[in-house]
Scaffold this active site. Structure first.
Site, mmCIF file in Angstrom:
data_model
loop_
_atom_site.group_PDB
_atom_site.id
_atom_site.type_symbol
_atom_site.label_atom_id
_atom_site.label_comp_id
_atom_site.label_asym_id
_atom_site.label_seq_id
_atom_site.Cartn_x
_atom_site.Cartn_y
_atom_site.Cartn_z
ATOM 1 N N THR A 132 -1.925 10.694 1.946
ATOM 2 C CA THR A 132 -2.861 9.646 1.639
ATOM 3 C C THR A 132 -3.336 9.240 3.278
ATOM 4 O O THR A 132 -2.889 9.797 4.358
ATOM 5 C CB THR A 132 -1.841 8.429 1.483
ATOM 6 O OG1 THR A 132 -2.400 6.949 1.836
ATOM 7 C CG2 THR A 132 -0.419 8.437 2.317
ATOM 8 N N ASP A 133 -4.273 8.425 3.254
ATOM 9 C CA ASP A 133 -5.045 8.010 4.493
ATOM 10 C C ASP A 133 -4.282 7.181 5.208
ATOM 11 O O ASP A 133 -4.225 6.777 6.399
ATOM 12 C CB ASP A 133 -6.349 7.512 4.302
ATOM 13 C CG ASP A 133 -6.332 5.992 3.404
ATOM 14 O OD1 ASP A 133 -5.449 5.918 2.745
ATOM 15 O OD2 ASP A 133 -7.335 5.695 3.361
ATOM 16 N N GLU A 134 -2.994 6.404 4.822
ATOM 17 C CA GLU A 134 -2.251 5.490 5.164
ATOM 18 C C GLU A 134 -1.418 6.021 6.288
ATOM 19 O O GLU A 134 -0.957 5.374 7.049
ATOM 20 C CB GLU A 134 -1.264 4.632 4.272
ATOM 21 C CG GLU A 134 -2.233 4.103 3.190
ATOM 22 C CD GLU A 134 -1.531 3.043 2.539
ATOM 23 O OE1 GLU A 134 -0.412 2.611 2.924
ATOM 24 O OE2 GLU A 134 -2.068 2.425 1.363
ATOM 25 N N TYR A 158 6.350 2.873 3.060
ATOM 26 C CA TYR A 158 5.356 4.053 2.383
ATOM 27 C C TYR A 158 4.808 5.125 3.170
ATOM 28 O O TYR A 158 5.040 6.234 3.003
ATOM 29 C CB TYR A 158 4.736 3.252 1.288
ATOM 30 C CG TYR A 158 3.604 3.994 0.873
ATOM 31 C CD1 TYR A 158 3.951 5.069 -0.113
ATOM 32 C CD2 TYR A 158 2.064 4.011 1.305
ATOM 33 C CE1 TYR A 158 2.937 6.023 -0.484
ATOM 34 C CE2 TYR A 158 1.263 4.946 0.435
ATOM 35 C CZ TYR A 158 1.813 5.997 -0.382
ATOM 36 O OH TYR A 158 0.793 6.973 -0.840
ATOM 37 N N LYS A 162 5.547 8.952 3.713
ATOM 38 C CA LYS A 162 4.316 10.213 3.358
ATOM 39 C C LYS A 162 4.130 11.161 4.735
ATOM 40 O O LYS A 162 3.820 12.171 4.673
ATOM 41 C CB LYS A 162 3.123 9.339 2.827
ATOM 42 C CG LYS A 162 3.090 8.713 1.413
ATOM 43 C CD LYS A 162 3.305 9.864 0.516
ATOM 44 C CE LYS A 162 2.198 10.832 0.012
ATOM 45 N NZ LYS A 162 2.804 11.676 -1.062
HETATM 46 P P1 NAD Z 1 2.073 6.805 -9.053
HETATM 47 O O1 NAD Z 1 3.244 5.894 -8.593
HETATM 48 O O2 NAD Z 1 1.146 6.384 -10.212
HETATM 49 O O3 NAD Z 1 2.768 8.184 -9.811
HETATM 50 C C1 NAD Z 1 3.767 8.728 -9.219
HETATM 51 C C2 NAD Z 1 4.311 9.750 -10.091
HETATM 52 O O4 NAD Z 1 5.554 10.493 -9.428
HETATM 53 C C3 NAD Z 1 5.079 8.961 -11.407
HETATM 54 O O5 NAD Z 1 4.834 9.563 -12.713
HETATM 55 C C4 NAD Z 1 6.374 9.294 -11.291
HETATM 56 O O6 NAD Z 1 7.368 9.192 -12.585
HETATM 57 C C5 NAD Z 1 6.707 10.403 -10.379
HETATM 58 N N1 NAD Z 1 7.889 10.714 -9.579
HETATM 59 C C6 NAD Z 1 8.457 9.652 -8.847
HETATM 60 N N2 NAD Z 1 9.308 9.919 -8.007
HETATM 61 C C7 NAD Z 1 9.896 11.184 -8.537
HETATM 62 C C8 NAD Z 1 10.743 12.236 -8.362
HETATM 63 N N3 NAD Z 1 11.495 12.059 -7.509
HETATM 64 N N4 NAD Z 1 10.506 13.366 -9.101
HETATM 65 C C9 NAD Z 1 9.639 13.621 -9.871
HETATM 66 N N5 NAD Z 1 8.790 12.876 -10.224
HETATM 67 C C10 NAD Z 1 8.676 11.611 -9.554
HETATM 68 O O7 NAD Z 1 1.307 7.321 -7.998
HETATM 69 P P2 NAD Z 1 -0.149 7.889 -7.754
HETATM 70 O O8 NAD Z 1 -0.947 6.619 -7.452
HETATM 71 O O9 NAD Z 1 -0.558 8.822 -8.970
HETATM 72 O O10 NAD Z 1 -0.157 8.837 -6.262
HETATM 73 C C11 NAD Z 1 -0.086 10.182 -6.467
HETATM 74 C C12 NAD Z 1 -0.047 10.840 -5.198
HETATM 75 O O11 NAD Z 1 -1.162 10.530 -4.688
HETATM 76 C C13 NAD Z 1 1.120 10.203 -4.471
HETATM 77 O O12 NAD Z 1 1.700 11.224 -3.603
HETATM 78 C C14 NAD Z 1 0.542 9.201 -3.321
HETATM 79 O O13 NAD Z 1 1.122 9.240 -2.031
HETATM 80 C C15 NAD Z 1 -0.863 9.916 -3.314
HETATM 81 N N6 NAD Z 1 -2.050 9.366 -3.085
HETATM 82 C C16 NAD Z 1 -2.216 7.920 -3.888
HETATM 83 C C17 NAD Z 1 -3.614 7.329 -3.745
HETATM 84 C C18 NAD Z 1 -3.895 6.220 -4.529
HETATM 85 O O14 NAD Z 1 -4.742 5.506 -4.338
HETATM 86 N N7 NAD Z 1 -3.247 5.773 -5.748
HETATM 87 C C19 NAD Z 1 -4.225 7.549 -2.673
HETATM 88 C C20 NAD Z 1 -4.126 8.814 -1.754
HETATM 89 C C21 NAD Z 1 -2.849 9.637 -2.119
HETATM 90 O O1 DAU Z 2 -5.047 4.310 0.899
HETATM 91 C C1 DAU Z 2 -4.419 5.070 0.104
HETATM 92 C C2 DAU Z 2 -3.180 4.394 -0.656
HETATM 93 O O2 DAU Z 2 -3.972 3.279 -1.430
HETATM 94 C C3 DAU Z 2 -2.188 5.026 -1.609
HETATM 95 O O3 DAU Z 2 -1.500 5.998 -0.606
HETATM 96 C C4 DAU Z 2 -1.126 4.222 -2.054
HETATM 97 O O4 DAU Z 2 -0.179 4.890 -3.007
HETATM 98 C C5 DAU Z 2 -1.999 3.007 -3.005
HETATM 99 O O5 DAU Z 2 -1.045 2.259 -3.541
HETATM 100 C C6 DAU Z 2 -2.963 2.273 -2.166
HETATM 101 O O6 DAU Z 2 -2.171 1.508 -1.380
HETATM 102 P P1 DAU Z 2 -2.941 0.057 -1.024
HETATM 103 O O7 DAU Z 2 -1.932 -0.813 -0.370
HETATM 104 O O8 DAU Z 2 -4.255 -0.057 -0.101
HETATM 105 O O9 DAU Z 2 -3.276 -0.431 -2.614
HETATM 106 P P2 DAU Z 2 -2.986 -1.820 -3.324
HETATM 107 O O10 DAU Z 2 -3.687 -1.550 -4.458
HETATM 108 O O11 DAU Z 2 -1.806 -2.026 -3.289
HETATM 109 O O12 DAU Z 2 -3.617 -2.622 -2.480
HETATM 110 C C7 DAU Z 2 -5.096 -2.620 -2.137
HETATM 111 C C8 DAU Z 2 -5.612 -3.750 -1.235
HETATM 112 O O13 DAU Z 2 -5.419 -4.989 -1.728
HETATM 113 C C9 DAU Z 2 -4.434 -3.997 0.080
HETATM 114 O O14 DAU Z 2 -5.282 -4.486 1.184
HETATM 115 C C10 DAU Z 2 -3.637 -5.084 -0.304
HETATM 116 C C11 DAU Z 2 -4.616 -5.936 -1.379
HETATM 117 N N1 DAU Z 2 -3.929 -6.570 -2.439
HETATM 118 C C12 DAU Z 2 -3.191 -5.899 -3.269
HETATM 119 C C13 DAU Z 2 -2.551 -6.437 -4.554
HETATM 120 C C14 DAU Z 2 -1.593 -5.798 -5.118
HETATM 121 C C15 DAU Z 2 -4.197 -8.084 -2.542
HETATM 122 O O15 DAU Z 2 -4.856 -8.712 -1.919
HETATM 123 N N2 DAU Z 2 -3.632 -8.607 -3.779
HETATM 124 C C16 DAU Z 2 -2.572 -8.037 -4.649
HETATM 125 O O16 DAU Z 2 -2.306 -8.696 -5.564
#
Ligand code: NAD
Ligand code: DAU
Length: 356
Positions: A132-134, A158, A162
């Site tokens: 992630t970019d975080e 989180y 990562k």
């Molecule tokens: P998600 O939470 O939707 O899915 C995570 C999946 O991993 C689920 O299916 C869960 O059952 C599985 N899992 C969790 N713990 C596990 C374990 N111990 N063993 C096996 N499986 C396990 O997450 P996502 O949003 O799809 O993100 C996927 C990946 O991409 C993560 O590594 C996250 O850090 C990264 N990522 C997410 C975003 C985003 O915007 N969602 C952006 C950048 C990077």
């Molecule tokens: O940047 C990549 C990341 O993006 C991933 O690594 C994470 O897995 C993914 O969950 C996401 O993280 P964020 O914290 O940016 O996503 P989230 O959707 O939780 O929140 C997006 C923005 O919106 C953040 O600034 C918090 C805000 N927010 C979120 C929720 C759930 C609100 O203002 N209200 C809300 O109810």
């Protein structure tokens, strides 16, 4: 075949579906099915012999090693993680366990498998770590976007977990010559996004007549990328990425949260107007900010474009319209997630199923 971890989650399931739309190379989908894992995402693959689902935990090194030995994948694409920042604030333990210990355990199993491969397969093997970019922390309004050389400065449990996993992956390449690739992506959105995250939560709450909770002043900035563009980037890096390198993936699309919510309300106003004629914007409610909330993320994705020719295909305008339309057409998917029916269904139909 390829071995995918976390392929029942949001991005993982999109990746598996996209992969099998473009290729006949089978996928072993290894997922623990935490609250975020949903086999309904993969319903369209029922009966498809190219998709093998195995429930398991990446922390279980023995199970992973046995599967690697049995199925001999040419690559591992590692999505499995705890992914929600708010949950990491309330309970960081699972994040440390899965994201750090789990990645370590997976790396150990993969390294043992890779070490024993014949030379040609060993050379071809890849371990792609999805991050992630975080990990880069937060940006000021005038700062340049995160590049691959931006120092790590994670701010939440989180992102710290990562970051630790990224460092482990890096060290396995540096120390053992293990063939790793890492991608650091910005915020994804699209189908199958769990409705605890901003965009799907707002779409669901709007229709339910509930408040749309904006943390703080809503001026926090994220760089939004449509999920299939992320999946395409991962495929490009897996195919041609340079070993040991990291690639930043982003949408060149910085937006303040409040603006994102306004766009969602406006699309819903036009696709599903409220009976009383008012706008969904009237449901916007300001709530207490997320502790330690990062103010701005932005990704410089020029390395990926320059070296591997990747660029996002969707703009925010096209991607967000598709996304809202998907949620309107898939209300049952959302209702199942919200009621917990998806996991109960899995319990009755999957976990407790007798062996034939
Ligand atoms: P998600 O939470 O939707 O899915 C995570 C999946 O991993 C689920 O299916 C869960 O059952 C599985 N899992 C969790 N713990 C596990 C374990 N111990 N063993 C096996 N499986 C396990 O997450 P996502 O949003 O799809 O993100 C996927 C990946 O991409 C993560 O590594 C996250 O850090 C990264 N990522 C997410 C975003 C985003 O915007 N969602 C952006 C950048 C990077
Ligand atoms: O940047 C990549 C990341 O993006 C991933 O690594 C994470 O897995 C993914 O969950 C996401 O993280 P964020 O914290 O940016 O996503 P989230 O959707 O939780 O929140 C997006 C923005 O919106 C953040 O600034 C918090 C805000 N927010 C979120 C929720 C759930 C609100 O203002 N209200 C809300 O109810």
């Amino acid at each position: 075949m390829i071995f995918v971890t976390g392929g029942a989650g949001f991005i993982g399931s999109n990746f598996v579906l996209d992969w099998l739309r473009q290729s006949d190379e089978p996928v072993l989908n290894f997922d623990k099915l935490t609250y975020a894992g949903n086999l309904n995402n993969l319903n369209s693959l029922k009966g498809d012999a190219r998709h093998l689902f195995v429930r398991g935990d990446i922390c279980d090194r023995e199970q992973v090693e046995a599967l690697l030995k049995e199925h001999k994948p040419r690559a591992i694409v590692h999505f499995a993680a705890e992914s929600h920042v708010d949950r990491s604030i309330h309970g960081p333990g699972e994040f440390i366990n899965t994201n750090i210990n789990g990645t370590f355990s997976l790396l150990e199993a993969a390294r043992a498998y890779w070490s024993g491969l014949p030379e040609q397969e060993k050379t071809a093997f890849r371990f792609l770590h999805v991050s992630t970019d975080e990990v880069y922390g937060t940006l000021g309004p005038e700062d340049p976007p995160f590049s691959e050389t931006t120092p790590y400065a994670p701010n939440s449990p989180y992102s710290a977990s990562k970051a630790a996993s990224d460092h482990l992956v890096r060290s396995y390449h540096h120390t053992y010559g293990f063939p790793t690739l890492t991608t650091n992506c910005s915020n994804n959105y699209g189908p199958y996004h769990f409705p605890e995250k901003l965009i799907p939560l707002m779409i669901a709450n709007a229709q339910a007549g509930k408040p749309l909770p904006i943390y703080g002043d809503g001026q926090q900035i994220r760089d939004w990328l449509y999920v299939s563009d992320h999946c395409a980037a991962i495929r490009r890096v897996l195919q041609d990425g340079r070993l040991g390198e990291t690639y930043n993936v982003g949408g060149w699309n910085e937006m303040a949260n409040l603006d994102v919510v306004h766009v969602l309300c406006d699309i819903l106003d036009s696709l599903k107007p409220k009976a009383d004629g008012s706008s969904y914007r009237t449901q916007i409610t300001y709530v207490k900010d997320r502790p330690g909330h990062d103010r701005r993320y932005a990704i410089d994705a020029r390395k990926l474009e320059r070296e591997l020719g990747w660029k996002p295909a969707e703009t925010f305008e096209t991607g967000i319209r598709k996304t809202v339309a998907w949620y309107l057409e898939n209300q049952e998917w959302v209702a199942d997630v919200q009621s917990g029916a998806y996991s109960k269904w899995m319990e009755t139909n999957y976990f407790n199923r007798e062996v034939a």
